[in-house]
Structure formats: C-alpha cells, structure tokens
Design a protein around this motif. Structure first.
Motif, PDB file in Angstrom:
ATOM      1  N   PHE A  74       0.838  -1.192   0.000  1.00 48.94           N
ATOM      2  CA  PHE A  74       0.000   0.000   0.000  1.00 48.94           C
ATOM      3  C   PHE A  74       0.876   1.246   0.000  1.00 48.94           C
ATOM      4  CE2 PHE A  74      -2.965  -2.961   2.156  1.00 48.94           C
ATOM      5  CZ  PHE A  74      -4.118  -2.736   1.419  1.00 48.94           C
ATOM      6  N   THR A  75       0.348   2.279  -0.597  1.00 52.33           N
ATOM      7  CA  THR A  75       0.891   3.621  -0.438  1.00 52.33           C
ATOM      8  C   THR A  75      -0.221   4.443   0.212  1.00 52.33           C
ATOM      9  OG1 THR A  75       2.135   3.381  -2.476  1.00 52.33           O
ATOM     10  CG2 THR A  75       1.863   5.603  -1.638  1.00 52.33           C
ATOM     11  N   VAL A 104       3.166   8.759   0.822  1.00 54.69           N
ATOM     12  CA  VAL A 104       4.358   8.059   1.269  1.00 54.69           C
ATOM     13  C   VAL A 104       4.151   6.577   1.019  1.00 54.69           C
ATOM     14  CG1 VAL A 104       3.522   7.838   3.627  1.00 54.69           C
ATOM     15  CG2 VAL A 104       5.963   7.795   3.184  1.00 54.69           C
ATOM     16  N   LYS A 105       5.179   5.957   0.507  1.00 51.90           N
ATOM     17  CA  LYS A 105       5.087   4.526   0.256  1.00 51.90           C
ATOM     18  C   LYS A 105       5.183   3.810   1.588  1.00 51.90           C
ATOM     19  CE  LYS A 105       7.308   0.964  -2.435  1.00 51.90           C
ATOM     20  NZ  LYS A 105       6.064   0.312  -2.812  1.00 51.90           N
ATOM     21  N   GLY A 106       4.573   2.634   1.655  1.00 52.60           N
ATOM     22  CA  GLY A 106       4.513   1.860   2.892  1.00 52.60           C
ATOM     23  C   GLY A 106       5.702   2.129   3.797  1.00 52.60           C
ATOM     24  N   GLN A 107       5.444   2.593   4.948  1.00 55.02           N
ATOM     25  CA  GLN A 107       6.484   3.159   5.793  1.00 55.02           C
ATOM     26  C   GLN A 107       6.778   2.295   7.002  1.00 55.02           C
ATOM     27  OE1 GLN A 107       8.474   6.061   6.045  1.00 55.02           O
ATOM     28  NE2 GLN A 107       8.156   5.956   3.848  1.00 55.02           N
ATOM     29  N   PRO A 108       7.859   2.582   7.666  1.00 59.36           N
ATOM     30  CA  PRO A 108       8.140   1.850   8.902  1.00 59.36           C
ATOM     31  C   PRO A 108       7.088   2.141   9.962  1.00 59.36           C
ATOM     32  CG  PRO A 108       9.604   3.720   8.663  1.00 59.36           C
ATOM     33  CD  PRO A 108       8.884   3.569   7.365  1.00 59.36           C
ATOM     34  N   HIS A 109       6.529   1.099  10.494  1.00 62.57           N
ATOM     35  CA  HIS A 109       5.557   1.268  11.567  1.00 62.57           C
ATOM     36  C   HIS A 109       5.706   0.090  12.493  1.00 62.57           C
ATOM     37  CE1 HIS A 109       3.536   4.083   9.008  1.00 62.57           C
ATOM     38  NE2 HIS A 109       3.288   3.166   8.124  1.00 62.57           N
ATOM     39  N   ASN A 110       5.344   0.309  13.713  1.00 59.11           N
ATOM     40  CA  ASN A 110       5.147  -0.827  14.590  1.00 59.11           C
ATOM     41  C   ASN A 110       3.669  -1.157  14.603  1.00 59.11           C
ATOM     42  OD1 ASN A 110       7.828  -1.204  15.362  1.00 59.11           O
ATOM     43  ND2 ASN A 110       7.680   0.607  16.664  1.00 59.11           N
ATOM     44  N   LEU A 111       3.381  -2.381  14.994  1.00 56.80           N
ATOM     45  CA  LEU A 111       1.998  -2.833  14.957  1.00 56.80           C
ATOM     46  C   LEU A 111       1.099  -1.953  15.813  1.00 56.80           C
ATOM     47  CD1 LEU A 111       0.224  -5.113  13.877  1.00 56.80           C
ATOM     48  CD2 LEU A 111       0.605  -6.282  16.029  1.00 56.80           C
ATOM     49  N   THR A 112       1.661  -1.391  16.848  1.00 57.70           N
ATOM     50  CA  THR A 112       0.869  -0.574  17.762  1.00 57.70           C
ATOM     51  C   THR A 112       0.361   0.706  17.115  1.00 57.70           C
ATOM     52  OG1 THR A 112       2.939   0.373  18.470  1.00 57.70           O
ATOM     53  CG2 THR A 112       2.048  -1.384  19.818  1.00 57.70           C
ATOM     54  N   ARG A 133      -1.041  -1.873  -4.805  1.00 57.40           N
ATOM     55  CA  ARG A 133      -0.318  -2.385  -5.977  1.00 57.40           C
ATOM     56  C   ARG A 133       0.069  -3.840  -5.779  1.00 57.40           C
ATOM     57  NH1 ARG A 133       1.701   1.848  -9.088  1.00 57.40           N
ATOM     58  NH2 ARG A 133       0.970   3.769  -8.122  1.00 57.40           N
ATOM     59  N   GLY A 134      -0.003  -4.606  -6.847  1.00 56.34           N
ATOM     60  CA  GLY A 134       0.589  -5.936  -6.880  1.00 56.34           C
ATOM     61  C   GLY A 134       0.003  -7.012  -5.990  1.00 56.34           C
ATOM     62  N   PRO A 135      -1.263  -6.903  -5.576  1.00 61.90           N
ATOM     63  CA  PRO A 135      -1.776  -7.951  -4.689  1.00 61.90           C
ATOM     64  C   PRO A 135      -2.033  -9.245  -5.448  1.00 61.90           C
ATOM     65  CG  PRO A 135      -3.574  -6.539  -5.359  1.00 61.90           C
ATOM     66  CD  PRO A 135      -2.327  -5.946  -5.950  1.00 61.90           C
ATOM     67  N   THR A 136      -2.011 -10.334  -4.719  1.00 65.91           N
ATOM     68  CA  THR A 136      -2.422 -11.606  -5.303  1.00 65.91           C
ATOM     69  C   THR A 136      -3.924 -11.609  -5.534  1.00 65.91           C
ATOM     70  OG1 THR A 136      -0.619 -12.911  -4.402  1.00 65.91           O
ATOM     71  CG2 THR A 136      -2.688 -14.061  -4.759  1.00 65.91           C
ATOM     72  N   ASP A 137      -4.661 -10.992  -4.600  1.00 61.93           N
ATOM     73  CA  ASP A 137      -6.119 -10.933  -4.778  1.00 61.93           C
ATOM     74  C   ASP A 137      -6.673  -9.618  -4.254  1.00 61.93           C
ATOM     75  OD1 ASP A 137      -8.633 -12.011  -5.593  1.00 61.93           O
ATOM     76  OD2 ASP A 137      -9.142 -12.285  -3.488  1.00 61.93           O
ATOM     77  N   CYS A 138      -7.638  -9.101  -4.979  1.00 60.87           N
ATOM     78  CA  CYS A 138      -8.397  -7.925  -4.560  1.00 60.87           C
ATOM     79  C   CYS A 138      -9.780  -8.114  -5.160  1.00 60.87           C
ATOM     80  CB  CYS A 138      -7.731  -6.652  -5.086  1.00 60.87           C
ATOM     81  SG  CYS A 138      -8.672  -5.148  -4.770  1.00 60.87           S
ATOM     82  N   SER A 139     -10.692  -8.716  -4.393  1.00 67.08           N
ATOM     83  CA  SER A 139     -12.009  -9.028  -4.942  1.00 67.08           C
ATOM     84  C   SER A 139     -13.022  -9.049  -3.813  1.00 67.08           C
ATOM     85  CB  SER A 139     -11.983 -10.384  -5.660  1.00 67.08           C
ATOM     86  OG  SER A 139     -11.677 -11.413  -4.736  1.00 67.08           O
ATOM     87  N   VAL A 140     -14.283  -8.929  -4.178  1.00 63.93           N
ATOM     88  CA  VAL A 140     -15.340  -8.860  -3.166  1.00 63.93           C
ATOM     89  C   VAL A 140     -15.859 -10.255  -2.853  1.00 63.93           C
ATOM     90  CG1 VAL A 140     -17.653  -8.007  -2.685  1.00 63.93           C
ATOM     91  CG2 VAL A 140     -15.963  -6.478  -3.704  1.00 63.93           C
ATOM     92  N   TYR A 141     -15.875 -10.568  -1.571  1.00 63.83           N
ATOM     93  CA  TYR A 141     -16.370 -11.853  -1.079  1.00 63.83           C
ATOM     94  C   TYR A 141     -17.753 -11.653  -0.450  1.00 63.83           C
ATOM     95  CZ  TYR A 141     -11.828 -14.423  -1.092  1.00 63.83           C
ATOM     96  OH  TYR A 141     -10.668 -15.067  -1.420  1.00 63.83           O
ATOM     97  N   SER A 142     -18.555 -12.694  -0.452  1.00 63.14           N
ATOM     98  CA  SER A 142     -19.748 -12.725   0.397  1.00 63.14           C
ATOM     99  C   SER A 142     -19.286 -13.065   1.812  1.00 63.14           C
ATOM    100  CB  SER A 142     -20.715 -13.802  -0.093  1.00 63.14           C
ATOM    101  OG  SER A 142     -20.091 -15.075   0.047  1.00 63.14           O
ATOM    102  N   LYS A 143     -20.171 -12.853   2.766  1.00 68.70           N
ATOM    103  CA  LYS A 143     -19.820 -13.204   4.140  1.00 68.70           C
ATOM    104  C   LYS A 143     -19.523 -14.698   4.258  1.00 68.70           C
ATOM    105  CE  LYS A 143     -21.042 -12.516   8.915  1.00 68.70           C
ATOM    106  NZ  LYS A 143     -21.926 -11.889   9.888  1.00 68.70           N
TER     107      LYS A 143
END
Length: 338
Positions: A74-75, A104-112, A133-143
């Motif tokens: 992500f950006t 900013v392109k995906g940046q350093p972050h801690n999980l917190t 960008r570049g995901p293996t999948d980006c699609s809408v799912y049903s629940k």
DNA sequence: GCCTTATGCTCAC
DNA sequence: TGAGCCTAAGGCT
C-alpha cells in the motif's frame, strides 16, 4: 511483501483511517479490479486481519478481500490523489476529502501504530486514501466466502479476538500428526496463519531446531515455546520496515536497534558466518521456497547439509540441479557455466 | 537493459 | 510437483 505482522498493521491503520466512513473505491487504470463498483460509495464497517488476509467489511454481505501475496503493498496519502500509474490496482479514498497532497510509500511502523513514536509519516487519522499495488487478490467476497476462508486458516499468533484463531492447540495437533518437515509445516497457512519465510527460518534458529525434523517427531513443549516466542516477535517485527529477529546480545555490534545485516540469524545470510558459532549458513529449496539454516546450531546431519545449494551459483541453477534426470543436470550445468 | 531475487498462493496434471 | 501470476529493487553488463 508482508508476513502476518504487516497485514495486521495495515488493518489497524486502515481501521483508524477509514472505518465508519463512506469510501470511494476505485479500480486502477489496468481494469484488473472489476468488483470495485460493488463497494464504491459504501460505508466501511471494519477491517479484519487473519493470517495474511485482509477483509474490509462493507456490510450487506460485502467483504473486500485483499491478499498482498509476495509483492503487494500500500501507499498512503493525504489530500488529492496522485497521478495513477500503470501497475496500480485499487484506491480506497475517504468520500469528500480534500486536503493538500502528501503521500508516502509503505512506511516503517510498529503494529501498535503509535501516533508519536517517530516512525509515522503522519498518523492514520490523517490518511485520506491508500493505493494498492501488486496484490495476489483484490475481490469482493460474500460473508459466507469470507467465513469459509477463516475456517480454512490455522490459528494466528496475532489474533486478538478470542476464538479459534487464537487457540494454537489445533496447530499443535496437526503438526504432531504430520510426517512433513517442521520447516514446511510452519509455512502452511492451514496449520498456522501469518508465519512466512522469514519468521519460519528465524523461529527455527531461535529454538535451535533442525528444520527437517518431521512434525510427528516434535514435542509439544517445543511447539508451545515456538508459538509463545512468535507472538512478541511478530508484534515487534517491523523496525524501519525491516523484520528484526536477532537478540541484541547475539548481534556482533551489540547495538540497538539492529544495524543493517544484523536483523536475521539465518534468513538470506547463506554463505555468511553464523553470529553464534561462526559456521556458514546454508540454504536450499524446500517446497518451493528458500530455507536457510545453521548446520551447527540447528543440528542438521551431513546428509541434510549435502542438500544445500552450492555456493556461487544462482538459485535457478541450483533448482535445475535438484530436478531429477539428466536433462535437469544438463540445464543446471549450462547455467553454472555462465 | 537484462537477469535474478523476493516476506505467497492457486490451479492443472 | 511445476507453472503461472503479481511488482520492484539491486547487481551486473
């Protein structure tokens, strides 16, 4: 290019930035996100993360499923969207936002996702949009489809909601029944979700485990110790966009934070000396991924060490060489002569 | 500019 | 088990 730690971090940031808001959901210019119109203009309820999967819940039985794969990223930005580029897959944008542009392109972050820890370009509350960008999948799912995915995934060391995904017993049972090597089992998302190639290599080293040990030969105490170790390791995983698995005392520099080249014990350190014993780190292909290990500290046998890649040749040449038959060896030798 | 590599996964055989 | 897909960066010529 994430393992579970980064996926959970994106979920936390995108919850802070977008949950409870109506979003413009736009496909990139390459027309590879044909489901965008299904969620465009809808209110995002919550972002879920399990293992390496993200689920953006838009209600009405709509889950935008994103799997970053090896290359996805992500950006983030604030204000007007930047010019789209060819590889772009999707954009999520707060409806009606319009601040000056910053990105900013995906940046350093801690999980917190601390707001003022010095690692954030700006806090997630200020994020107006993100590009994918570049995901293996980006699609809408049903629940139902989203739930089926969750049911398939093994427990996740970063699961924060009580329930199946935070209970490792299922993983332990599966491992103890399997003849496959532990290095392969740790990467299996149906057994444990969220662990990837870096963490599996580093966890095995940290517990001084032979990566070729069959699951059924493991003992429960060790499996519990790996699980317990993985939680803080994944949580603290990202420092300056690097996964750090070494303990300070084990680093040659003894420095904190870890200097470049001292983040990992074995991952991508093939041919270099082990920080603890000085033995050269080995690598080989295992189930389609590169496994790294220290032959001394991880107690591998001479026969196992012999399966390591030859130094000084390309991965491709080594993979060819590993194929059965004269043709494979011929291809490999041709590559090695380069 | 070409080649290689990479924190992943699915599907066909 | 192997091929294919996704993108970017770094090393080399």
């Amino acid at each position: 290019m994430p393992e579970g730690n980064e996926v959970h971090r994106w979920a936390a940031r995108h919850n802070a930035a977008f949950a409870g808001r109506r979003l413009n959901v736009l496909p990139g210019p390459n027309h590879r996100f044909s489901d965008a119109h299904l969620v465009d203009g809808k209110k995002l309820r919550e972002v879920h993360a399990v293992g390496k999967h993200l689920g953006y819940e838009f209600g009405d039985d709509l889950y935008l499923h994103i799997h970053l794969g090896r290359f996805g990223d992500f950006t983030e930005g604030c204000g007007p969207l930047p010019e789209p580029k060819g590889a772009l897959r999707a954009i999520l944008q707060r409806a009606g936002s319009g601040k000056p542009a910053r990105s900013v392109k995906g940046q350093p972050h801690n999980l917190t996702c601390a707001k003022d820890d010095g690692t954030q370009p700006f806090p997630p509350e200020d994020v107006d949009w993100c590009e994918l960008r570049g995901p293996t999948d980006c699609s809408v799912y049903s629940k139902e489809k989203w739930q089926a995915l969750l049911d398939r995934l093994g427990p996740d060391p970063l699961a924060h909601e009580p329930g199946d995904h935070d209970n490792p017993q299922r993983a332990f049972d599966a491992i103890l029944k399997s003849k496959k090597p532990i290095a392969e089992l740790l990467m299996d998302q149906q057994i444990i979700s969220g662990i990837g190639n870096i963490y599996r290599a580093e966890l095995l080293f940290r517990h001084r485990l032979n990566p070729f040990t069959p699951g059924e030969a493991m003992d429960l105490k060790t499996l519990k110790a790996i699980w317990k170790d993985s939680i803080p390791l994944l949580k603290a995983g990202m420092v300056d966009r690097r996964i750090v698995c070494t303990k300070r005392a084990d680093r040659p520099s003894k420095q904190e934070p870890a200097p470049r080249g001292e983040e990992h014990y074995v991952y991508r350190r093939h041919g270099k000396p082990c920080f603890l014993c000085g033995e050269k780190i080995l690598r080989r292909d295992l189930a389609g991924r590169t496994l790294y290990w220290c032959p001394n500290d991880q107690h591998t046998t001479a026969a196992e060490n012999k399966t390591a890649y030859a130094h000084g040749t390309s991965l491709r040449a080594n993979r060819e060489a590993a194929k059965p038959g004269a043709a494979g060896r011929k291809r490999a030798s041709a590559l090695m002569e380069d």
